[in-house]
Write an enzyme that holds these catalytic residues in place. Structure first.
Site, PDB file in Angstrom:
ATOM      1  CB  CYS A  35      -0.895  -0.005   1.242  1.00 32.13           C
ATOM      2  SG  CYS A  35      -2.031   1.398   1.338  1.00 32.13           S
ATOM      3  CG  HIS A  42      -5.786  -2.613  -1.121  1.00 38.70           C
ATOM      4  ND1 HIS A  42      -4.813  -3.198  -0.339  1.00 38.70           N
ATOM      5  CD2 HIS A  42      -5.461  -1.290  -1.185  1.00 38.70           C
ATOM      6  CE1 HIS A  42      -3.946  -2.282   0.048  1.00 38.70           C
ATOM      7  NE2 HIS A  42      -4.322  -1.106  -0.453  1.00 38.70           N
ATOM      8  CD  GLU A  43      -6.779   1.105  -3.922  1.00 40.12           C
ATOM      9  OE1 GLU A  43      -6.885   2.081  -3.146  1.00 40.12           O
ATOM     10  OE2 GLU A  43      -5.686   0.574  -4.178  1.00 40.12           O
ATOM     11  CG  HIS A  48      -7.290   2.848   1.199  1.00 37.15           C
ATOM     12  ND1 HIS A  48      -6.466   3.243   2.227  1.00 37.15           N
ATOM     13  CD2 HIS A  48      -6.517   2.108   0.357  1.00 37.15           C
ATOM     14  CE1 HIS A  48      -5.251   2.766   2.025  1.00 37.15           C
ATOM     15  NE2 HIS A  48      -5.261   2.069   0.895  1.00 37.15           N
TER      16      HIS A  48
END
Length: 207
Positions: free
Chosen positions: A112, A154-155, A158
């Protein structure tokens, strides 16, 4: 100055890192009114440029201090941080949400931009259906598989204030990049059978 010249002079903000109090909070939804503003559209053009500048295969708006629910991802050619990853078309997602996920999972050494020089062995669903808006505010949905599904999840994390160190199954699965680079010297099957044999950018069906 033409719009092309404007695009070439978009200022890219600095990255925010693990521990940043705003980065680790859920982000607010984009409104239609906000999406249509010149400021928002300029930032949409800036986001992929930031991803390329910092060497990512995906980036979420909060990572560069844009506190909203937007991310993009894509791989063009070879990315040195994920040399075994295949090409992915660039896509931008606004207000993304997962509407379905497979029971089948896989594992990957995730990195990341907001957690530099670290890698984590993370399990995620192998396939997802992602819905959201495109750059014009039109609804879209895609069935994503393998690496595309992985990066999208994953994004999306965030946007909910979650970073990959929160996803590893134990402290031994969070390692510095220098350790990854020296894997030839690892103890047998350390930290697990799947993790010790999987290269950067590859997925594995075994822990």
């Amino acid at each position: 100055m033409s719009s092309t010249d404007d695009d070439n002079h978009i200022e890219i903000p600095p990255l925010h890192y693990l521990g940043d109090k705003k980065l680790m909070k859920p982000q607010p939804l984009v409104t239609t009114q906000h999406l249509k503003s010149d400021e928002f559209q300029l930032k949409l053009k800036m986001l992929p440029k930031a991803m390329r500048k910092y060497g990512g295969i995906g980036i979420a708006a909060p990572q560069i201090g844009w506190w909203t629910r937007v991310f993009c991802f894509g791989i063009e050619g070879t990315n040195p941080r994920y040399p075994n990853a295949s090409d992915l078309p660039l896509t931008i997602w606004i207000n993304p949400a997962i509407t379905w996920k497979s029971e089948e999972t896989n594992w990957m050494w995730e990195g990341c931009l907001s957690v530099p020089v670290m890698r984590g062995w993370v399990e995620r669903p192998a396939e997802v259906k992602l819905c959201g808006w495109n750059e014009s505010g039109e609804e879209k949905e895609q069935h994503l598989k393998r690496l595309a599904a992985r990066v999208a999840q994953h994004e999306l994390d965030h946007l909910d204030g979650v970073l990959f160190p929160n996803r590893v199954p134990g402290k031994e699965f969070l390692v510095p990049q220098a350790s990854i680079d020296a894997r030839d010297g690892w103890a047998e099957n350390w930290p697990s059978f799947g993790s010790c044999k999987t290269a950067m950018g590859e997925l594995c069906d075994e822990r």
